[in-house]
Motif scaffolding. Structure first.
Motif, PDB file in Angstrom:
ATOM      1  N   PRO A 135      17.514   0.488  14.308  1.00 27.63           N
ATOM      2  CA  PRO A 135      16.236   0.443  13.570  1.00 27.63           C
ATOM      3  C   PRO A 135      15.776   1.830  13.100  1.00 27.63           C
ATOM      4  O   PRO A 135      15.228   1.965  12.007  1.00 27.63           O
ATOM      5  CB  PRO A 135      15.252  -0.150  14.579  1.00 27.63           C
ATOM      6  CG  PRO A 135      16.099  -0.909  15.544  1.00 27.63           C
ATOM      7  CD  PRO A 135      17.387  -0.135  15.635  1.00 27.63           C
ATOM      8  N   ILE A 136      16.022   2.839  13.882  1.00 27.33           N
ATOM      9  CA  ILE A 136      15.636   4.199  13.488  1.00 27.33           C
ATOM     10  C   ILE A 136      16.524   4.678  12.341  1.00 27.33           C
ATOM     11  O   ILE A 136      16.031   5.258  11.368  1.00 27.33           O
ATOM     12  CB  ILE A 136      15.699   5.150  14.685  1.00 27.33           C
ATOM     13  CG1 ILE A 136      14.650   4.733  15.723  1.00 27.33           C
ATOM     14  CG2 ILE A 136      15.486   6.597  14.247  1.00 27.33           C
ATOM     15  CD1 ILE A 136      14.758   5.447  17.048  1.00 27.33           C
ATOM     16  N   ALA A 137      17.826   4.425  12.450  1.00 29.02           N
ATOM     17  CA  ALA A 137      18.742   4.815  11.367  1.00 29.02           C
ATOM     18  C   ALA A 137      18.400   4.070  10.082  1.00 29.02           C
ATOM     19  O   ALA A 137      18.401   4.653   8.988  1.00 29.02           O
ATOM     20  CB  ALA A 137      20.189   4.547  11.768  1.00 29.02           C
ATOM     21  N   PHE A 138      18.085   2.791  10.204  1.00 24.75           N
ATOM     22  CA  PHE A 138      17.691   2.005   9.035  1.00 24.75           C
ATOM     23  C   PHE A 138      16.443   2.601   8.383  1.00 24.75           C
ATOM     24  O   PHE A 138      16.391   2.790   7.178  1.00 24.75           O
ATOM     25  CB  PHE A 138      17.434   0.547   9.443  1.00 24.75           C
ATOM     26  CG  PHE A 138      16.957  -0.315   8.313  1.00 24.75           C
ATOM     27  CD1 PHE A 138      17.848  -0.832   7.391  1.00 24.75           C
ATOM     28  CD2 PHE A 138      15.602  -0.598   8.164  1.00 24.75           C
ATOM     29  CE1 PHE A 138      17.407  -1.623   6.342  1.00 24.75           C
ATOM     30  CE2 PHE A 138      15.150  -1.380   7.119  1.00 24.75           C
ATOM     31  CZ  PHE A 138      16.064  -1.892   6.205  1.00 24.75           C
ATOM     32  N   GLY A 139      15.440   2.907   9.188  1.00 21.71           N
ATOM     33  CA  GLY A 139      14.221   3.517   8.669  1.00 21.71           C
ATOM     34  C   GLY A 139      14.476   4.866   8.023  1.00 21.71           C
ATOM     35  O   GLY A 139      13.877   5.209   7.004  1.00 21.71           O
ATOM     36  N   PHE A 140      15.382   5.636   8.601  1.00 27.18           N
ATOM     37  CA  PHE A 140      15.731   6.944   8.059  1.00 27.18           C
ATOM     38  C   PHE A 140      16.319   6.817   6.651  1.00 27.18           C
ATOM     39  O   PHE A 140      15.860   7.461   5.712  1.00 27.18           O
ATOM     40  CB  PHE A 140      16.733   7.632   9.000  1.00 27.18           C
ATOM     41  CG  PHE A 140      17.176   8.981   8.546  1.00 27.18           C
ATOM     42  CD1 PHE A 140      16.360  10.085   8.724  1.00 27.18           C
ATOM     43  CD2 PHE A 140      18.425   9.154   7.966  1.00 27.18           C
ATOM     44  CE1 PHE A 140      16.781  11.348   8.317  1.00 27.18           C
ATOM     45  CE2 PHE A 140      18.844  10.400   7.553  1.00 27.18           C
ATOM     46  CZ  PHE A 140      18.018  11.505   7.734  1.00 27.18           C
ATOM     47  N   PHE A 141      17.314   5.946   6.514  1.00 29.01           N
ATOM     48  CA  PHE A 141      17.961   5.785   5.209  1.00 29.01           C
ATOM     49  C   PHE A 141      17.064   5.076   4.194  1.00 29.01           C
ATOM     50  O   PHE A 141      17.007   5.469   3.032  1.00 29.01           O
ATOM     51  CB  PHE A 141      19.302   5.051   5.351  1.00 29.01           C
ATOM     52  CG  PHE A 141      20.348   5.897   6.005  1.00 29.01           C
ATOM     53  CD1 PHE A 141      20.857   7.014   5.370  1.00 29.01           C
ATOM     54  CD2 PHE A 141      20.817   5.592   7.267  1.00 29.01           C
ATOM     55  CE1 PHE A 141      21.809   7.814   5.972  1.00 29.01           C
ATOM     56  CE2 PHE A 141      21.775   6.374   7.879  1.00 29.01           C
ATOM     57  CZ  PHE A 141      22.267   7.490   7.237  1.00 29.01           C
TER      58      PHE A 141
END
Length: 75
Positions: A8-14
């Motif tokens: 979820p953090i990586a998704f939000g980052f991208f």
């Protein structure tokens, strides 16, 4: 590779990076119509936008999921 628990953090980052890139470019072009040095100015505006967008996406995404869950019928 990163552990799946950070997805979820990586998704939000991208997502925040791509959305802020597009929105800042369109907004800046409409507001200034500057062509000379556009990319350099845009990158500065984008980095500022991304610095705001990333934490906002992480905070707002759970709220958006709850709102959508209330508006939809399971099925």
């Amino acid at each position: 590779m990163i552990p799946a628990r950070y997805a979820p953090i990586a998704f939000g980052f991208f997502l925040s990076g791509m959305m802020s890139l597009i929105v800042s470019g369109i907004s800046m072009l409409r507001a200034t119509e500057v062509w000379e040095g556009f990319v350099t100015i845009w990158m500065g505006a984008w980095l500022t936008s991304w610095a705001v967008a990333f934490p906002v996406v992480l905070f707002v995404a759970p709220l958006a999921r709850r709102l959508v869950a209330r508006m939809t019928i399971p099925g």
